[in-house]
Design an enzyme around this catalytic site. Structure first.
Site, PDB file in Angstrom:
ATOM      1  N   TYR A  72       0.840  -1.208   0.000  1.00  0.00           N
ATOM      2  CA  TYR A  72       0.000   0.000   0.000  1.00  0.00           C
ATOM      3  C   TYR A  72       0.872   1.255   0.000  1.00  0.00           C
ATOM      4  CZ  TYR A  72      -3.351   3.388   2.034  1.00  0.00           C
ATOM      5  OH  TYR A  72      -4.140   4.481   2.305  1.00  0.00           O
ATOM      6  N   LYS A 120       1.387   4.148  -2.883  1.00  0.00           N
ATOM      7  CA  LYS A 120       1.086   5.562  -2.596  1.00  0.00           C
ATOM      8  C   LYS A 120       2.292   6.458  -2.918  1.00  0.00           C
ATOM      9  CE  LYS A 120      -3.210   5.495  -1.310  1.00  0.00           C
ATOM     10  NZ  LYS A 120      -4.263   6.251  -1.983  1.00  0.00           N
TER      11      LYS A 120
HETATM   12  P1  NAD Z   1     -12.261   2.235   1.787  1.00  0.00           P
HETATM   13  O1  NAD Z   1     -11.558   0.925   1.707  1.00  0.00           O
HETATM   14  O2  NAD Z   1     -13.220   2.476   2.912  1.00  0.00           O
HETATM   15  O3  NAD Z   1     -13.039   2.520   0.423  1.00  0.00           O
HETATM   16  C1  NAD Z   1     -12.457   2.317  -0.824  1.00  0.00           C
HETATM   17  C2  NAD Z   1     -13.562   2.305  -1.860  1.00  0.00           C
HETATM   18  O4  NAD Z   1     -12.955   2.027  -3.119  1.00  0.00           O
HETATM   19  C3  NAD Z   1     -14.605   1.205  -1.609  1.00  0.00           C
HETATM   20  O5  NAD Z   1     -15.909   1.719  -1.757  1.00  0.00           O
HETATM   21  C4  NAD Z   1     -14.295   0.170  -2.688  1.00  0.00           C
HETATM   22  O6  NAD Z   1     -15.459  -0.534  -3.139  1.00  0.00           O
HETATM   23  C5  NAD Z   1     -13.734   1.061  -3.778  1.00  0.00           C
HETATM   24  N1  NAD Z   1     -12.902   0.317  -4.726  1.00  0.00           N
HETATM   25  C6  NAD Z   1     -12.001  -0.662  -4.460  1.00  0.00           C
HETATM   26  N2  NAD Z   1     -11.478  -1.123  -5.598  1.00  0.00           N
HETATM   27  C7  NAD Z   1     -12.047  -0.418  -6.603  1.00  0.00           C
HETATM   28  C8  NAD Z   1     -11.911  -0.427  -8.002  1.00  0.00           C
HETATM   29  N3  NAD Z   1     -11.095  -1.300  -8.624  1.00  0.00           N
HETATM   30  N4  NAD Z   1     -12.636   0.456  -8.732  1.00  0.00           N
HETATM   31  C9  NAD Z   1     -13.490   1.322  -8.133  1.00  0.00           C
HETATM   32  N5  NAD Z   1     -13.684   1.364  -6.804  1.00  0.00           N
HETATM   33  C10 NAD Z   1     -12.955   0.508  -6.045  1.00  0.00           C
HETATM   34  O7  NAD Z   1     -11.142   3.362   1.759  1.00  0.00           O
HETATM   35  P2  NAD Z   1     -11.215   4.847   2.353  1.00  0.00           P
HETATM   36  O8  NAD Z   1     -10.816   4.779   3.780  1.00  0.00           O
HETATM   37  O9  NAD Z   1     -12.501   5.496   1.989  1.00  0.00           O
HETATM   38  O10 NAD Z   1      -9.993   5.499   1.569  1.00  0.00           O
HETATM   39  C11 NAD Z   1     -10.176   6.396   0.480  1.00  0.00           C
HETATM   40  C12 NAD Z   1      -8.817   6.923   0.071  1.00  0.00           C
HETATM   41  O11 NAD Z   1      -8.189   7.580   1.182  1.00  0.00           O
HETATM   42  C13 NAD Z   1      -7.843   5.842  -0.377  1.00  0.00           C
HETATM   43  O12 NAD Z   1      -7.088   6.311  -1.453  1.00  0.00           O
HETATM   44  C14 NAD Z   1      -6.950   5.638   0.820  1.00  0.00           C
HETATM   45  O13 NAD Z   1      -5.686   5.188   0.437  1.00  0.00           O
HETATM   46  C15 NAD Z   1      -6.902   7.035   1.408  1.00  0.00           C
HETATM   47  N6  NAD Z   1      -6.581   7.021   2.842  1.00  0.00           N
HETATM   48  C16 NAD Z   1      -7.459   6.535   3.757  1.00  0.00           C
HETATM   49  C17 NAD Z   1      -7.110   6.533   5.108  1.00  0.00           C
HETATM   50  C18 NAD Z   1      -8.051   6.009   6.165  1.00  0.00           C
HETATM   51  O14 NAD Z   1      -7.678   5.943   7.335  1.00  0.00           O
HETATM   52  N7  NAD Z   1      -9.275   5.646   5.828  1.00  0.00           N
HETATM   53  C19 NAD Z   1      -5.852   7.017   5.518  1.00  0.00           C
HETATM   54  C20 NAD Z   1      -4.975   7.467   4.551  1.00  0.00           C
HETATM   55  C21 NAD Z   1      -5.349   7.498   3.211  1.00  0.00           C
END
Ligand code: NAD
Length: 330
Positions: free
Chosen positions: A158, A162
């Protein structure tokens, strides 16, 4: 004269989201759903398109399109059909899930992002793709008050993907003038149940297990300090950043610090709300991931360049999470 005053006013209120047609790819996750709602308020629901690979039911206030971000043709069709001008590319496989399915992480986080940024370049869209504290790792960076620019040696797939997103975004900005933006989010805490696939997710899970069972077995040890932020504050910061004037941004990727605490401190704050709550510690593979990440973050560049600020205590945060949890669990 009136017309020129109006134009001046319009100019002073104009920002990077003014008049935008926004696509949120990966809209059904922890960040996507509240961000779609916030964007609909900001630019109008008719100007937001939400897309996700998942067909599970979700409370979406705007149009929905099914999309696998690794499918370039489908992604391109959605961008063109809806005349998208701002791509918010959230789809990703997060840290803990990525360690179990590295090939899937590459397909979504690398191929998916490549598709998104090529579409942004070729269709003159702005593009926002969140990064993460998972880009940090290894021994060669300060783990306390980690600044933006340090040696990045991530230890998860991951984190590796990133770093690739950040570097490619920066390259496309310099080479092709693409308005790429990223915030390195800390762990994001919600008041809702979702799939707990991240290393910082103990901080949300602990509340539900405390309410349902009265105790929680924590997969990180008591002293694992990590930077975190409450979802509402993360969404507000993201909207502010999406709106920021590109010419004021001195870099394309920014740290966001949030507040740093460990499971023991969060449990103590939770015990003030639920006095009978008990916690045990059984660290699993996620401990190693957490140990490689910063304990706290320096986000002074975000403060200077686009006015970010955040000031809460662990007790405030616990209260916010608790207040946000649906009554059915209480
Ligand atoms: P999440 O796992 O809750 O949601 C990800 C979404 O992406 C899901 O709805 C999933 O169905 C969708 N998805 C997965 N594969 C896919 C594909 N091939 N095509 C289209 N959709 C797809 O993640 P999140 O927490 O909402 O994270 C959103 C963004 O924020 C990500 O880029 C993540 O790296 C970043 N982020 C999140 C956190 C955190 O703590 N939640 C921290 C740092 C960065």
């Amino acid at each position: 004269v009136q017309k020129s005053i109006l134009n001046q006013n319009q100019r002073s209120f104009a920002h990077a989201l003014t008049g935008a047609k926004v696509l949120v790819a990966g809209c059904k996750g922890q960040i996507g759903l509240p961000l779609v709602h916030a964007l609909c308020k900001e630019v109008g629901r008719e100007n937001v398109v939400a897309a996700d690979i998942s067909d599970k039911k979700a409370d979406l206030p705007c149009k929905f399109e099914q999309l696998d971000v690794a499918d370039f043709g489908r992604y391109e069709k959605i961008v063109k059909d809806h005349k998208i001008t701002y791509i918010v590319h959230l789809a990703a496989i997060l840290s803990a899930l990525g360690e179990r399915f590295p090939d899937r992480a590459n397909s979504v986080n690398v191929t998916g992002f490549l598709n998104a940024i090529n579409l942004a370049r070729d269709n003159k869209c702005k593009i926002y793709c969140p990064s993460s504290i998972a880009v940090f790792g290894g021994e060669h960076f300060p783990k306390v008050n980690t600044p933006d620019d340090v040696i990045l040696q991530p230890e998860t797939i991951y984190g590796v993907t990133k770093v690739f997103n950040e570097m490619l975004g920066n390259y496309y900005h310099k080479k092709f003038g693409v308005d790429f933006r990223a915030i390195r989010y800390p762990g994001v805490i919600s008041s809702e149940k979702y799939e707990f696939n991240g290393t910082t997710d103990y901080s949300t899970q602990i509340f539900f297990e405390a309410l349902e069972k009265g105790h929680y077995k924590c997969f990180l040890g008591p002293k694992s300090d990590l930077p975190m932020i409450y979802i509402d504050d993360c969404i507000q910061g993201t909207i502010d950043f999406l709106k920021a004037d590109s010419t004021k941004l001195k870099r394309r990727t920014y740290n966001m610090a949030g507040i740093s605490f460990n499971p023991e401190q969060l449990a103590a704050s939770l015990q003030k709300l639920l006095p009978n709550f008990e916690i045990q510690y059984e660290p699993d593979f996620r401990q190693k991931i957490a140990d490689a990440w910063p304990k706290s973050i320096d986000d002074s560049n975000a403060q200077k360049d686009w006015g970010w600020s955040y000031n809460v205590t662990v007790d405030d945060l616990a209260q916010k999470i608790f207040d946000g949890i649906d009554e059915q669990y209480k």
